[in-house]
Design an enzyme around this catalytic site. Sequence first.
Site, PDB file in Angstrom:
ATOM      1  N   GLY A   9       0.783  -1.350   0.056  1.00 34.02           N
ATOM      2  CA  GLY A   9      -0.008  -0.031  -0.152  1.00 34.02           C
ATOM      3  C   GLY A   9       0.581   1.459   0.029  1.00 34.02           C
ATOM      4  O   GLY A   9       0.388   2.292  -0.111  1.00 34.02           O
TER       5      GLY A   9
ATOM      6  N   SER B 265       6.664 -10.596  -5.073  1.00 36.40           N
ATOM      7  CA  SER B 265       5.707 -10.571  -6.338  1.00 36.40           C
ATOM      8  C   SER B 265       5.860  -9.479  -7.081  1.00 36.40           C
ATOM      9  O   SER B 265       6.492  -8.545  -6.880  1.00 36.40           O
ATOM     10  CB  SER B 265       4.209 -10.524  -5.291  1.00 36.40           C
ATOM     11  OG  SER B 265       4.392  -9.391  -4.655  1.00 36.40           O
TER      12      SER B 265
ATOM     13  N   ASP C 239     -10.649  -7.688   0.309  1.00 37.04           N
ATOM     14  CA  ASP C 239      -9.354  -7.786   0.887  1.00 37.04           C
ATOM     15  C   ASP C 239      -9.628  -8.136   2.440  1.00 37.04           C
ATOM     16  O   ASP C 239      -9.280  -7.244   3.391  1.00 37.04           O
ATOM     17  CB  ASP C 239      -8.498  -6.482   0.936  1.00 37.04           C
ATOM     18  CG  ASP C 239      -7.079  -6.845   0.975  1.00 37.04           C
ATOM     19  OD1 ASP C 239      -6.585  -8.022   0.994  1.00 37.04           O
ATOM     20  OD2 ASP C 239      -6.137  -5.748   0.796  1.00 37.04           O
TER      21      ASP C 239
END
Lengths: 512, 512
Positions: free
Chosen positions: A184, A210, A272
């Site tokens: 984030g 990732s 989420d």
Amino acid sequence: MKNKTSTMPSLKLRRVAIDTYKENVAYLHRDCLLYRTEGFQALSKIEIHRIGNGNPVIAVLNIVDDEIITAPDQLGLSEQVFQQLNLAEGTEVFISHASPPSSLKSVHLKIAGERLSYDAYHKIIQDIVNNRYSKIEITAFLVGCAESGMERDEILSLTRAMVNTGERLDWGEDLVSDKHCIGGIPGNRTTMLIVPIVAAHGMLIPKTSSRAITSPAGTADTMEVLANVNQSQQKLRKMVHQQRAFIVWGGTANLAPADDILIAVERPLSMDSTGQMVASILSKKVAAGATHLLIDIPIGKTAKVRNSTEGQKLRKTFQYVGDKIGLHIEVVLTNGSQPIGRGIGPVLETIDVMKVLENDPEAPHDLREKSLQLAGRIIEFDFDVRGGQGYEIARDILESGRALEKMNAIINSQGRNLVLPELGKLQHQIVASKDGFIEAIDNLKIARIARLAGAPMDKSAGIYLNKKVGDNVKKGEVLFTIYAQFNADFKFAIAAADKEPSYSIQSELNHD
Amino acid sequence: MKNKTSTMPSLKLRRVAIDTYKENVAYLHRDCLLYRTEGFQALSKIEIHRIGNGNPVIAVLNIVDDEIITAPDQLGLSEQVFQQLNLAEGTEVFISHASPPSSLKSVHLKIAGERLSYDAYHKIIQDIVNNRYSKIEITAFLVGCAESGMERDEILSLTRAMVNTGERLDWGEDLVSDKHCIGGIPGNRTTMLIVPIVAAHGMLIPKTSSRAITSPAGTADTMEVLANVNQSQQKLRKMVHQQRAFIVWGGTANLAPADDILIAVERPLSMDSTGQMVASILSKKVAAGATHLLIDIPIGKTAKVRNSTEGQKLRKTFQYVGDKIGLHIEVVLTNGSQPIGRGIGPVLETIDVMKVLENDPEAPHDLREKSLQLAGRIIEFDFDVRGGQGYEIARDILESGRALEKMNAIINSQGRNLVLPELGKLQHQIVASKDGFIEAIDNLKIARIARLAGAPMDKSAGIYLNKKVGDNVKKGEVLFTIYAQFNADFKFAIAAADKEPSYSIQSELNHD
């Protein structure tokens, strides 16, 4: 089932070059005899049977009216099903109606608000990994879990089930360290500093990272500017012995494969939930062979976690599941009030990282400090390091040049990119509308502008933050610079930047 | 958006003959420049913009590797999107990333357990009707509603939203009667008896019926054995004046179109929440112009509603929403302990219906009685009929032959099928394994066997019940007969019938 298939006409396999991404789709011509007599419908699920043995493969049906795609005597398969079935084109197969997966009963129970056992989670995840769930069914599972919530024991069960339905790496050592940030915060590229520091200390830190999903860059995207991030298992083992570390993309190994399938639904839905997030992160780490994990939870108004109460709750959940599953976890709540460093986007972040490693006086102070703090906490996982000594050890490693040396060794070992991409040739500066000081920078808005500019697909695109929180600014001074490669991206990023200010400037007058 | 599309390369429309059933799917070649630079992903949603004006159309993206399906400079569209966009192949269009529909925020609130306003439901349903929701998003909405449940006011809001987002018929009369059964009971073909009886009494009963989704026959499937069930709006208006009735398939009119889209997800998921069911039924009826509605709720161990407590609760919900929306509703709880009549499947049910209309002494008593009871209740909607007189009026109409006469007039008016399909030539008898009396017949198992035999796609397939609950039976006597047309269906139906008994036989010994 045998009664049925033995008397039904067979169909010839046809590969249909459509990528239906994590959902098995099969194509049947509207004039196919089976379509008419068997009452198959579009979106109904079918079982595809090989002649002889083997479990049937399940797919969702689309109906086709064009023989170029699938002829009436053929069964068309999208790429993923074709690979799964692993038979040559033209092979004869039988199809039948698929019963709903038996684990779907548990999904209905979860939707009704009941608590599920480990066994139930295991069966659901097993069916998902075996592609027995359609997107609709996966969504029902995720929404069911999000809505009635998951008890801590259920999050543990889900984590275990996700680990147990994939491969699991074993590095043969008692202390395998790892770190994870829940994300984030743009520019937060600490991993590329922590890994060389910790490895230079001699600890094992095999880092699978990732790629960006909704952010302007993931660690794998940024590391790829410098080196090859796609490595074989064999190569990874060699690097662990020679370098004690690597920084690669984690997508190639079959680690917690259910997670990737669930994310394919969570992403378009912007779901989420805490339970899914904790299970997703911890299952990947356990499957990757980690024994000690540091988790970074940035707290801020425009971060994923808005306040420290939420952060503390999340910390407890991580600790609970970690303890039960045998993973030593430390959770650090960090400052998530603005982006970290100055560069956002793969190339711009790489420049920041290298400046810190090179002890360049221009290196962004916040990225350097945060990386040293986190590296210090990981170094304290070392049984021989006294509590409180980690930070100084990390700083010594960085200042002595050993971290840079280790990073270069890692890059060379993975395969160094000889030609680095240049920064986007299109540049636009966003300037201050008044005098004052920078009160806040919106993480979400900055991330969005950087993505619109082309990051991370276009490595040279992104944002450079000329001013950060606390800096003084005069009207007309540059706040940040947009970099892009393509004209369309460039214009769209500028339009977004002009539309809504991502910087809050407080007049000096109100400051005192 | 203008900034973006005006600078982006256009794509040429290509029709891809794939029926993706109620979901907009677009196809982009992997080598398309836009795919690489814009960061589109499989399953992400795109907006398709026409040059000039018009709202963008939304579609989910699949990636293609074969130019035969979609070339790199083309945008492939599945049948439904192609029709919606209504432009010629080769027309230039622009694409951009689609933002999630703004109403999705309300779906997330519903998942979090909050109560939604009429306005929120209206926006969600409007977006669903305009194909702005993917299957994943529709599932999230349905599961969200099922899980936290819907207050009665919310069911009312959903019903209103579904009516207001489609067409609404107006027959220009104060009393437009209708009936509906919530389903689950094989052979329950009362509509084909009630409609001619009520119309013969002179009341208006314009009946739009459904086709089977999971049952062996819907009223539209069975009526189709006798007459054409696809009629134009103009023809329906003519029939209303001439016959006071019709029995047609309701799928052609654009009545509560959201319902069909929601059902496309509910069906594969086997979701059947009360709120969705009530809104689905009542929105269709209000949109079809009904003012007075009789609802049949069969109660039984293998029916949809298991006991009368559940039935009473459902009755109250129907009444509440009906009153608020201006639809007069009577709810009847009926005996759902076994199939109604003897025939199951379109042709076999037609035979039962015609026997009742012809006052044949062999006509199934239960079908006749139930139809008279329900027709009587509808006749009592007539302001001039005294309470309690309806049944006798209905019986007089049936016994006098006026119901048969009216049915023939309706059939002729819709277009009589001159050649009736024969019964399936493959026949198999299931016999009793012991002496005793029939204690129960399982609705679900009987329905499944009849579907496996080929009903309703194959109109001549189905089951004839030689014995019904309460009948005495000797070992070896026939319980029921399976009819099929195709060998594969036949074998599969027999296998299912052999596997699990659908009849419970109680020995005489225990009877007294």
